[in-house]
Design a protein around this motif. Structure first.
Motif, PDB file in Angstrom:
ATOM      1  N   PHE A 148       4.678 -15.659 -27.174  1.00 47.82           N
ATOM      2  CA  PHE A 148       5.350 -15.428 -25.896  1.00 47.82           C
ATOM      3  C   PHE A 148       4.339 -15.352 -24.753  1.00 47.82           C
ATOM      4  CE2 PHE A 148       7.432 -12.918 -29.327  1.00 47.82           C
ATOM      5  CZ  PHE A 148       8.459 -13.809 -29.585  1.00 47.82           C
ATOM      6  N   PRO A 149       4.822 -15.449 -23.499  1.00 48.27           N
ATOM      7  CA  PRO A 149       3.924 -15.240 -22.352  1.00 48.27           C
ATOM      8  C   PRO A 149       3.274 -13.861 -22.415  1.00 48.27           C
ATOM      9  CG  PRO A 149       6.007 -16.189 -21.641  1.00 48.27           C
ATOM     10  CD  PRO A 149       6.186 -15.810 -23.084  1.00 48.27           C
ATOM     11  N   ALA A 150       2.085 -13.750 -21.842  1.00 47.84           N
ATOM     12  CA  ALA A 150       1.334 -12.484 -21.940  1.00 47.84           C
ATOM     13  C   ALA A 150       2.074 -11.327 -21.286  1.00 47.84           C
ATOM     14  CB  ALA A 150      -0.046 -12.664 -21.308  1.00 47.84           C
ATOM     15  N   ASP A 151       2.611 -11.543 -20.086  1.00 47.79           N
ATOM     16  CA  ASP A 151       3.272 -10.465 -19.346  1.00 47.79           C
ATOM     17  C   ASP A 151       4.569 -10.965 -18.731  1.00 47.79           C
ATOM     18  OD1 ASP A 151       1.293  -8.201 -19.446  1.00 47.79           O
ATOM     19  OD2 ASP A 151       0.016  -9.703 -18.489  1.00 47.79           O
ATOM     20  N   VAL A 152       5.582 -10.131 -18.800  1.00 47.42           N
ATOM     21  CA  VAL A 152       6.859 -10.393 -18.141  1.00 47.42           C
ATOM     22  C   VAL A 152       7.270  -9.103 -17.428  1.00 47.42           C
ATOM     23  CG1 VAL A 152       9.291 -11.005 -18.418  1.00 47.42           C
ATOM     24  CG2 VAL A 152       7.566 -12.071 -19.890  1.00 47.42           C
ATOM     25  N   ALA A 153       7.691  -9.231 -16.181  1.00 46.02           N
ATOM     26  CA  ALA A 153       8.144  -8.057 -15.426  1.00 46.02           C
ATOM     27  C   ALA A 153       9.647  -8.134 -15.210  1.00 46.02           C
ATOM     28  CB  ALA A 153       7.433  -7.971 -14.080  1.00 46.02           C
ATOM     29  N   CYS A 154      10.273  -6.980 -15.193  1.00 37.61           N
ATOM     30  CA  CYS A 154      11.685  -6.883 -14.830  1.00 37.61           C
ATOM     31  C   CYS A 154      11.785  -5.938 -13.639  1.00 37.61           C
ATOM     32  CB  CYS A 154      12.517  -6.362 -15.998  1.00 37.61           C
ATOM     33  SG  CYS A 154      14.277  -6.165 -15.578  1.00 37.61           S
ATOM     34  N   ILE A 155      12.301  -6.443 -12.533  1.00 38.89           N
ATOM     35  CA  ILE A 155      12.460  -5.652 -11.316  1.00 38.89           C
ATOM     36  C   ILE A 155      13.948  -5.387 -11.115  1.00 38.89           C
ATOM     37  CG2 ILE A 155      12.077  -5.585  -8.826  1.00 38.89           C
ATOM     38  CD1 ILE A 155       9.752  -7.536  -9.251  1.00 38.89           C
ATOM     39  N   GLU A 170       7.696 -13.955 -14.132  1.00 41.55           N
ATOM     40  CA  GLU A 170       6.734 -14.434 -15.111  1.00 41.55           C
ATOM     41  C   GLU A 170       5.537 -15.033 -14.379  1.00 41.55           C
ATOM     42  OE1 GLU A 170       8.853 -17.028 -17.840  1.00 41.55           O
ATOM     43  OE2 GLU A 170      10.653 -15.790 -17.623  1.00 41.55           O
ATOM     44  N   ALA A 171       4.571 -15.553 -15.144  1.00 42.59           N
ATOM     45  CA  ALA A 171       3.386 -16.150 -14.549  1.00 42.59           C
ATOM     46  C   ALA A 171       3.790 -17.300 -13.632  1.00 42.59           C
ATOM     47  CB  ALA A 171       2.449 -16.651 -15.651  1.00 42.59           C
ATOM     48  N   PRO A 172       3.067 -17.482 -12.510  1.00 40.63           N
ATOM     49  CA  PRO A 172       1.908 -16.723 -12.052  1.00 40.63           C
ATOM     50  C   PRO A 172       2.256 -15.488 -11.201  1.00 40.63           C
ATOM     51  CG  PRO A 172       2.248 -18.566 -10.590  1.00 40.63           C
ATOM     52  CD  PRO A 172       3.313 -18.671 -11.654  1.00 40.63           C
ATOM     53  N   ASN A 173       3.535 -15.387 -10.756  1.00 40.61           N
ATOM     54  CA  ASN A 173       3.899 -14.306  -9.827  1.00 40.61           C
ATOM     55  C   ASN A 173       3.838 -12.928 -10.455  1.00 40.61           C
ATOM     56  OD1 ASN A 173       4.355 -16.176  -7.785  1.00 40.61           O
ATOM     57  ND2 ASN A 173       6.505 -16.438  -8.317  1.00 40.61           N
ATOM     58  N   VAL A 174       3.891 -12.858 -11.778  1.00 42.36           N
ATOM     59  CA  VAL A 174       3.871 -11.549 -12.436  1.00 42.36           C
ATOM     60  C   VAL A 174       2.579 -10.795 -12.141  1.00 42.36           C
ATOM     61  CG1 VAL A 174       2.847 -12.320 -14.624  1.00 42.36           C
ATOM     62  CG2 VAL A 174       4.417 -10.355 -14.597  1.00 42.36           C
ATOM     63  N   GLN A 175       1.516 -11.528 -11.789  1.00 43.20           N
ATOM     64  CA  GLN A 175       0.247 -10.851 -11.491  1.00 43.20           C
ATOM     65  C   GLN A 175       0.355  -9.926 -10.286  1.00 43.20           C
ATOM     66  OE1 GLN A 175      -2.508 -10.606 -13.367  1.00 43.20           O
ATOM     67  NE2 GLN A 175      -1.204 -11.667 -14.831  1.00 43.20           N
ATOM     68  N   GLN A 176       1.232 -10.241  -9.349  1.00 46.74           N
ATOM     69  CA  GLN A 176       1.448  -9.346  -8.210  1.00 46.74           C
ATOM     70  C   GLN A 176       2.038  -8.011  -8.675  1.00 46.74           C
ATOM     71  OE1 GLN A 176       3.515 -11.254  -4.903  1.00 46.74           O
ATOM     72  NE2 GLN A 176       2.924 -13.261  -5.671  1.00 46.74           N
ATOM     73  N   VAL A 177       2.919  -8.075  -9.656  1.00 44.37           N
ATOM     74  CA  VAL A 177       3.516  -6.859 -10.201  1.00 44.37           C
ATOM     75  C   VAL A 177       2.475  -6.066 -10.991  1.00 44.37           C
ATOM     76  CG1 VAL A 177       5.418  -5.927 -11.563  1.00 44.37           C
ATOM     77  CG2 VAL A 177       5.720  -8.082 -10.338  1.00 44.37           C
ATOM     78  N   VAL A 178       1.658  -6.783 -11.757  1.00 42.22           N
ATOM     79  CA  VAL A 178       0.585  -6.136 -12.528  1.00 42.22           C
ATOM     80  C   VAL A 178      -0.359  -5.391 -11.592  1.00 42.22           C
ATOM     81  CG1 VAL A 178      -1.437  -6.552 -14.000  1.00 42.22           C
ATOM     82  CG2 VAL A 178       0.707  -7.769 -14.447  1.00 42.22           C
ATOM     83  N   GLN A 179      -0.750  -6.037 -10.512  1.00 43.26           N
ATOM     84  CA  GLN A 179      -1.665  -5.412  -9.562  1.00 43.26           C
ATOM     85  C   GLN A 179      -1.033  -4.186  -8.896  1.00 43.26           C
ATOM     86  OE1 GLN A 179      -2.773  -8.624  -6.956  1.00 43.26           O
ATOM     87  NE2 GLN A 179      -3.805  -9.763  -8.587  1.00 43.26           N
ATOM     88  N   ALA A 180       0.242  -4.289  -8.546  1.00 40.04           N
ATOM     89  CA  ALA A 180       0.936  -3.145  -7.931  1.00 40.04           C
ATOM     90  C   ALA A 180       0.995  -1.970  -8.901  1.00 40.04           C
ATOM     91  CB  ALA A 180       2.350  -3.559  -7.510  1.00 40.04           C
TER      92      ALA A 180
END
Length: 283
Positions: free
Chosen positions: A230-237, A247-257
């Motif tokens: 699976f993808p490394a990171d998935v965010a649910c907002i 999902e990637a690449p936008n998920v990095q913004q959530v990771v940083q936050a």
């Protein structure tokens, strides 16, 4: 209430891979459908994830597109297997919107879960009495039987924390959540004692963002860290109109936050003391 049918996350990921492979090979969707002896509509549904692909068709397309890498082939077969697989949470598919079944699936597959909440205690960490009180507030117009069904699902999700190899859970909770009297003093006391007990587990780390912090804690979101295939990171907002998956690449913004909030909570918050202090309000 359940909504219209949407592809499950695993089928969609596999469909995206198939489309990328086809386009990289310079093959049209119509040509791929003819190769499989399927209709163009079936091919389109495979690539959108609307219909999980059959194993024989996946093997044929992998060969047709010339995928020699064993690791990539294996990843695609694992995604296909997951897209067809059913489990206990599918028994609740008629009780929730379809995207939420993906949320439960992510909880069950993630090796790390990071959650931020500024309104309530996160679902995985809720005491049953607190869950019932939350549902009475947010689903006040729903039938009590249906609320009980949702509460049952929430408790079933928590069994993941009791498994032999549970995920690492990091939770950031706004201090105001500890003083929001959901369910009344008795329920809140049970919930805060429950947080104290959970925080003693080696793989659960609960941080409280103090009220004196100037850091914005707007909204609620969860980050799931997954292993292959699976993808490394998935965010649910969470939003007022439903959940949004990133999902990637936008998920990095959530990771940083999340990382910024976690650092602030670590510097300013003494979670044990803050929870104990809030507990005094209810006992």
């Amino acid at each position: 209430m359940p909504g219209a049918h949407t592809p499950n996350m695993r089928a969609r990921w596999l469909g995206e891979l198939l489309r990328e492979l086809r386009e990289a090979k310079g093959v049209t969707s119509k040509a791929a459908a003819q190769y499989l002896e399927r209709s163009p509509g079936t091919m389109s549904r495979y690539e959108s994830g609307e219909y999980p692909i059959r194993r024989a068709d996946l093997l044929a397309l992998i060969d047709f597109y010339g995928v020699p890498d064993p690791a990539q082939r294996d990843r695609m077969f694992k995604l296909r297997e997951e897209s067809w697989k059913t489990d206990w949470w599918d028994d609740y598919a008629d009780d929730v919107d379809e995207p939420f079944i993906d949320y439960v699936w992510l909880e069950q597959r993630a090796h790390q879960i990071k959650v931020v909440d500024n309104w309530r205690v996160p679902g995985l960490l809720q005491h049953p009495s607190y869950t019932a009180a939350v549902l009475e507030i947010v689903e006040a117009d729903s039938d009590p039987t249906q609320r009980a069904r949702w509460a049952e699902l929430r408790q079933a999700r928590q069994h993941r924390l009791d498994q032999e190899d549970p995920p690492a859970v990091q939770a950031i909770v706004d201090e105001a959540v500890l003083y929001r009297p959901i369910g009344g003093p008795e329920v809140m006391a049970e919930q805060l004692r429950h947080l104290q007990a959970l925080s003693e587990r080696p793989k659960i780390d609960i941080r409280v963002l103090p009220l004196r912090s100037a850091a914005p804690l707007s909204g609620m979101f969860t980050l799931f860290s997954l292993g292959e295939p699976f993808p490394a990171d998935v965010a649910c907002i969470e939003t007022l109109v439903g959940a949004r998956y990133v999902e990637a690449p936008n998920v990095q913004q959530v990771v940083q936050a999340y990382n910024r909030l976690w650092a602030i909570a670590q510097d300013l918050g003494a979670p044990d003391a803050l929870i104990a202090e809030a507990l005094k309000e209810y006992t």
